[in-house]
Design a protein around this motif. Structure first.
Motif, PDB file in Angstrom:
ATOM      1  N   ASN A   1       0.827  -1.206   0.000  1.00 18.94           N
ATOM      2  CA  ASN A   1       0.000   0.000   0.000  1.00 18.94           C
ATOM      3  C   ASN A   1       0.864   1.260   0.000  1.00 18.94           C
ATOM      4  O   ASN A   1       0.607   2.191  -0.757  1.00 18.94           O
ATOM      5  CB  ASN A   1      -0.918   0.005   1.225  1.00 18.94           C
ATOM      6  CG  ASN A   1      -2.318  -0.486   0.891  1.00 18.94           C
ATOM      7  OD1 ASN A   1      -3.068   0.195   0.213  1.00 18.94           O
ATOM      8  ND2 ASN A   1      -2.647  -1.676   1.348  1.00 18.94           N
ATOM      9  N   ILE A   2       1.886   1.250   0.853  1.00 14.14           N
ATOM     10  CA  ILE A   2       2.732   2.440   0.949  1.00 14.14           C
ATOM     11  C   ILE A   2       3.533   2.634  -0.341  1.00 14.14           C
ATOM     12  O   ILE A   2       3.845   3.754  -0.737  1.00 14.14           O
ATOM     13  CB  ILE A   2       3.666   2.326   2.174  1.00 14.14           C
ATOM     14  CG1 ILE A   2       2.816   2.268   3.456  1.00 14.14           C
ATOM     15  CG2 ILE A   2       4.637   3.503   2.254  1.00 14.14           C
ATOM     16  CD1 ILE A   2       3.591   1.969   4.709  1.00 14.14           C
ATOM     17  N   ALA A   3       3.816   1.520  -1.029  1.00 12.37           N
ATOM     18  CA  ALA A   3       4.672   1.585  -2.213  1.00 12.37           C
ATOM     19  C   ALA A   3       3.940   1.968  -3.494  1.00 12.37           C
ATOM     20  O   ALA A   3       4.553   2.038  -4.563  1.00 12.37           O
ATOM     21  CB  ALA A   3       5.376   0.243  -2.399  1.00 12.37           C
ATOM     22  N   ILE A   4       2.632   2.212  -3.396  1.00 13.26           N
ATOM     23  CA  ILE A   4       1.861   2.417  -4.630  1.00 13.26           C
ATOM     24  C   ILE A   4       2.416   3.569  -5.486  1.00 13.26           C
ATOM     25  O   ILE A   4       2.750   3.372  -6.662  1.00 13.26           O
ATOM     26  CB  ILE A   4       0.366   2.664  -4.318  1.00 13.26           C
ATOM     27  CG1 ILE A   4      -0.258   1.384  -3.780  1.00 13.26           C
ATOM     28  CG2 ILE A   4      -0.389   3.096  -5.585  1.00 13.26           C
ATOM     29  CD1 ILE A   4      -1.657   1.556  -3.223  1.00 13.26           C
ATOM     30  N   VAL A   5       2.530   4.740  -4.888  1.00 11.31           N
ATOM     31  CA  VAL A   5       2.979   5.877  -5.705  1.00 11.31           C
ATOM     32  C   VAL A   5       4.452   5.723  -6.134  1.00 11.31           C
ATOM     33  O   VAL A   5       4.767   5.930  -7.305  1.00 11.31           O
ATOM     34  CB  VAL A   5       2.726   7.223  -4.993  1.00 11.31           C
ATOM     35  CG1 VAL A   5       3.143   8.389  -5.888  1.00 11.31           C
ATOM     36  CG2 VAL A   5       1.262   7.353  -4.619  1.00 11.31           C
ATOM     37  N   PRO A   6       5.375   5.311  -5.229  1.00  5.94           N
ATOM     38  CA  PRO A   6       6.753   5.075  -5.700  1.00  5.94           C
ATOM     39  C   PRO A   6       6.802   4.128  -6.888  1.00  5.94           C
ATOM     40  O   PRO A   6       7.583   4.323  -7.820  1.00  5.94           O
ATOM     41  CB  PRO A   6       7.433   4.455  -4.475  1.00  5.94           C
ATOM     42  CG  PRO A   6       6.690   4.990  -3.313  1.00  5.94           C
ATOM     43  CD  PRO A   6       5.276   5.159  -3.769  1.00  5.94           C
ATOM     44  N   LYS A   7       5.918   3.100  -6.881  1.00  7.18           N
ATOM     45  CA  LYS A   7       5.909   2.166  -8.009  1.00  7.18           C
ATOM     46  C   LYS A   7       5.402   2.837  -9.270  1.00  7.18           C
ATOM     47  O   LYS A   7       5.917   2.592 -10.363  1.00  7.18           O
ATOM     48  CB  LYS A   7       5.038   0.949  -7.685  1.00  7.18           C
ATOM     49  CG  LYS A   7       5.848  -0.149  -7.021  1.00  7.18           C
ATOM     50  CD  LYS A   7       5.081  -1.450  -7.027  1.00  7.18           C
ATOM     51  CE  LYS A   7       5.898  -2.514  -6.316  1.00  7.18           C
ATOM     52  NZ  LYS A   7       5.047  -3.556  -5.733  1.00  7.18           N
ATOM     53  N   LEU A   8       4.362   3.677  -9.103  1.00  5.00           N
ATOM     54  CA  LEU A   8       3.853   4.398 -10.271  1.00  5.00           C
ATOM     55  C   LEU A   8       4.958   5.276 -10.855  1.00  5.00           C
ATOM     56  O   LEU A   8       5.027   5.472 -12.068  1.00  5.00           O
ATOM     57  CB  LEU A   8       2.652   5.273  -9.883  1.00  5.00           C
ATOM     58  CG  LEU A   8       1.351   4.553  -9.523  1.00  5.00           C
ATOM     59  CD1 LEU A   8       0.289   5.557  -9.112  1.00  5.00           C
ATOM     60  CD2 LEU A   8       0.847   3.735 -10.702  1.00  5.00           C
TER      61      LEU A   8
END
Lengths: 521, 317
Positions: B95-102
């Motif tokens: 969940n926390i990694a969503i934007v970094p992954k995007l």
């Protein structure tokens, strides 16, 4: 345990056929399901995004669902012909609603805050769909696919009606032949398939939510694998026969064609209801029909001569309780007025008027009697009541209407009719239980369905119309105290039929001609 | 940093947001306060274009955001919402990694950042990394939601009732932690709430909204001591005494406080409110001292001085 053992024997004996039917069944089911998923899923996604289209799409799919399956298969024939193609199309239409509806509901029910968060974090529409909405909607979508699978496994049994094969071949053959083992050999595997696939899909459905994204890939692969079970038969130019499930299982049917004529013809199993039409539309070349069927005339078909006499004669005659004949001596005289009056072509013509031109049986009966100078207006007597029964089809309706007019015109008896007594067994039971007094019966039916003598005895009698008649007359009198009055004249037997034009072109007049033709090819 | 001009949103015949203008400086926290239906949430959602404005302009760092692709805009802003909107099928770390992954960060960098945030938010990474949201408490979910918004350290944070789903006690605790989180110190924050206490506790500026209009946009003491109209006055009437004390911070009355020696231990900071100072005075019989954390200067706090400051504000009115 005898019943069960013979079921196993039947299954063992027919294992090749059973296996092939099962494979076809799975193939039909999953090919249709795969197409339904490929179309239903995007459609469900589409209407979840464009809500205003939802009522129209769901409404249309809902209407498709309410069409009775037999009717839907019937609609398919003029459009797509017979065989696997229309069957898959019909199954596809049935699978569509649960898949569209559950995709739509599943996506709509995804927590709005989650979608909002996804959007707020900068996910694109496609990312939201694939990473959030689809995985979260997957349990609901799977439930829809599960429903569609179970529906399809069930409806696919009906594919046997339009020559697409599957486990329906055994089921409908068994029903027609009153062969419980055959019904069970089709019905049990069909039920097991439904239970098995339902169970397997329920396992997927209960899978942890977090693994759902893998399912998006796994499921289509499984479906493609299962549908590839089914290989479409290559285009074949040789003659194609369509036989009813009943015909396929009878000694005086397909089995006899193979053993006596050594006929080898490419064939499919098809329902009697669509068989004639398919023949007319050149989807089939040879069919098994009844020699006095009105559609023979309607579709320009001819019957092939049964030169080795494998089809027993089915001469129609009134079957009457003896007590009634004794009580009302004038009854037999009135009934015998029709004896020998109707030959095959006349009966075909009369059936044509009722079945094809949709004339009322009363009118057809009356017109015929007037034409033959037999008609007399009813005398409205009150000497007593005679109860007439009939099976459910046009020919029987015509016959009992004639008898009603003759009895009321020539005697002081009144007539009560009980039409629509299902099949032979129901009519016969009604007669021996004193529920009706007479009904028109066929000698072949009396012999094979009621008396069921040994194979040898049947072989001895076969081929001679008189010996069969004399045999059933004697046996019925002794066993059931019933009388066969003199035959009406026509022989409504099994017959192989072809289109007139094709039979003439190929110079096929008899079944032996057909065998020689197919052997040469 | 953020400059909003004449923002309006209409739905068919209702006006949800009516000609709202404001600006927020870098590092400042603006609280949009109002009852439900006041247009505060709609205003917030127009800032990351979850709602498209009917008219008006929004500039961030002098760039018109309405001409930018919305996805790009959103990836550069943290967004925390009331229900948290955690993905139930993703673990805490995912969940926390969503934007970094995007944003296609390298895996190693993502892992380090996730652990760092979990650590700062007091969710020990070894214990919480692979846990799914369904098993977390409300306060823990709130923290994961916050960590997710902070993952890429965006300069701007949009928060829609971020503590709204918590019970009273948890809310106080989480809010206290929130104020002290160093990750948030330099952020420009726009926070929406209906909770007056929360607004005064967290806001550098408060915009009071009603029926789509901005009734008054001012600092907390101004709002209490110099309300723009009767509506603003009536809005704070019920908690007036407490709010008077909460609206002012010790730094606001710094010059009026008596000096103290540099070696004295201070229990308050200049950022504390007069309300908190009063609590400290009541609980401590000894003299109470305050320290200005930038200048390291210390002053004494007495009840008399606090009272005078409040009275002075009232007189100015």
């Amino acid at each position: 345990m005898e019943e069960q053992q013979s079921l196993w024997q039947f299954i063992a004996q027919q294992s090749d056929k059973l296996w092939q039917q099962t494979v076809t069944h799975i193939g039909l089911t999953f090919t249709a399901l795969l197409i339904a998923v490929l179309i239903g899923l995007p459609l469900g996604v589409f209407i979840a995004r464009r809500q205003k289209f939802a009522p129209a799409v769901l409404g249309f799919a809902g209407i498709l669902q309410t069409i009775p399956s037999i009717a839907l298969l019937g609609f398919m024939i003029p459009l797509l012909g017979i065989g696997a193609f229309p069957a898959i199309a019909a199954l596809f239409l049935y699978a569509l609603l649960p898949i569209i509806r559950n995709t739509y509901t599943g996506i709509k029910e995804v927590d709005a805050a989650v979608v909002d968060a996804a959007k707020g974090m900068g996910m694109t529409d496609a990312q939201i769909l694939l990473k959030v909405q689809m995985p979260l909607a997957m349990p609901v979508i799977l439930a829809g696919i599960r429903t569609a699978t179970v529906i399809n496994v069930g409806v696919a049994t009906l594919a046997a009606y339009i020559a697409a094969g599957g486990l329906g071949e055994f089921i409908f053959g068994g029903i027609a032949l009153n062969n419980t083992n055959m019904i069970l050999a089709g019905a049990i595997p069909a039920a097991l398939l439904a239970i098995l696939f339902d169970f397997l899909l329920s396992l997927l459905q209960r899978m942890q939510l977090r693994k759902m994204h893998r399912l998006v890939i796994i499921l289509p692969v499984i479906f493609i694998a299962l549908s590839s079970f089914y290989v479409f038969s290559a285009v074949d130019k040789s003659l194609l026969a369509g036989f009813t499930p009943e015909f396929m299982g009878r000694e005086d049917g397909y089995l006899g064609l193979k053993s006596k004529y050594h006929l080898n013809i490419r064939n499919v199993v098809i329902s009697d209801a669509v068989m004639y039409k398919a023949e007319f539309e050149k989807k089939l070349d040879v069919i098994s029909g009844y020699s006095t069927d009105g559609r023979l005339k309607a579709y320009g078909l001819i019957t092939l001569k049964d030169d080795k006499a494998i089809f027993p004669p089915y001469y129609a005659a009134p079957l009457v309780r003896k007590e009634v004949l004794v009580k009302y001596a004038e009854l037999a005289t009135a009934l015998n007025l029709l004896a020998g009056k109707i030959n095959d072509s006349i009966m075909t013509e009369l059936n044509y008027r009722v079945d094809y031109l949709k004339q009322l049986p009363e009118r057809t009966a009356k017109d015929f009697l007037i034409e033959k100078g037999l008609y007399k207006p009813p005398q409205n007597g009150n000497k007593g009541t005679v109860r007439l029964g009939s099976k459910i089809f046009g020919e029987q309706y015509i016959l009992i209407n004639m008898y009603k007019m003759l009895i009321e015109g020539y005697t002081h008896l009144r007539v009560e009719t009980r039409t629509g007594l299902g099949g032979t067994k129901i009519c016969f039971d009604a007669l021996i239980n004193n529920q009706i007094d007479l009904y028109p019966e066929y000698t072949g039916t009396g012999l094979l369905v009621v008396l069921k003598p040994s194979k040898k005895k049947v072989a001895d009698l076969m081929g001679n119309r008189d010996s069969v008649y004399q045999y059933v007359k004697k046996e019925f009198a002794e066993k059931y105290n019933l009388a066969w009055l003199p035959p009406i004249g026509f022989n409504n037997a099994y017959a192989l039929m072809m289109r007139k034009e094709q039979a003439r072109r190929l110079k096929i007049r008899t079944i032996s001609d057909l065998k020689h033709y197919t052997d040469r090819k | 940093m953020i400059d909003v001009q004449q923002l309006t949103k209409t739905y068919y015949d209702t006006v949800a947001v009516n000609d709202v203008s404001f600006s927020v400086k870098e590092g400042e926290t603006l609280v949009l306060l109002g009852t439900s239906g006041s247009g505060k949430t709609t205003t917030l959602r127009m800032l990351n274009r979850l709602t498209e404005p009917s008219s008006g302009k929004i500039f961030i760092d002098n760039k018109n955001i309405l001409t930018q692709p919305p996805e790009e805009l959103r990836r550069n802003m943290g967004y925390v919402l009331q229900g948290y909107g955690l993905f139930p099928h993703y673990s805490v770390a995912e969940n926390i990694a969503i934007v970094p992954k995007l944003l296609k960060w390298p895996t190693e960098k993502i892992r380090n950042r996730v652990d760092e945030l979990l650590y700062k938010l007091q969710l020990p990474p070894e214990q919480y990394r692979h846990v799914y949201p369904a098993t977390l408490s409300g306060g823990q979910k709130q923290r994961v939601g916050l960590a997710r918004a902070l993952a890429t350290d965006p300069p701007i944070l949009l928060m829609d009732e971020p503590f709204g789903a918590l019970d009273m006690l948890t809310r106080f605790a989480v809010r206290k932690e929130f104020k002290e989180l160093d990750e948030l110190k330099k952020k420009t924050i726009i926070l929406v709430t209906h909770d007056v206490q929360e607004a005064f506790e967290l806001g550098d500026k408060i915009g009071l909204m009603d029926k789509g209009k901005m009734r008054q946009l001012a600092s907390p003491p101004e709002l209490i001591f110099r309300p723009a109209d009767d509506f603003v006055k009536a809005f704070f009437k019920h908690h007036l005494f407490q709010l008077e004390w909460q609206s002012m911070r010790l730094k606001n009355i710094w010059n009026e406080l008596p000096e103290a020696g540099n070696a004295i231990r201070a229990t308050l900071s200049a950022d504390h409110t007069l309300w908190e100072a009063m609590e400290e005075l009541v609980n401590n019989n000894a003299p109470v001292y305050v320290i200005d954390e930038e200048t390291r200067l210390r002053k004494e706090v007495t009840f008399e001085h606090l009272k005078m400051a409040i009275q002075k504000q009232k007189r100015q009115n």
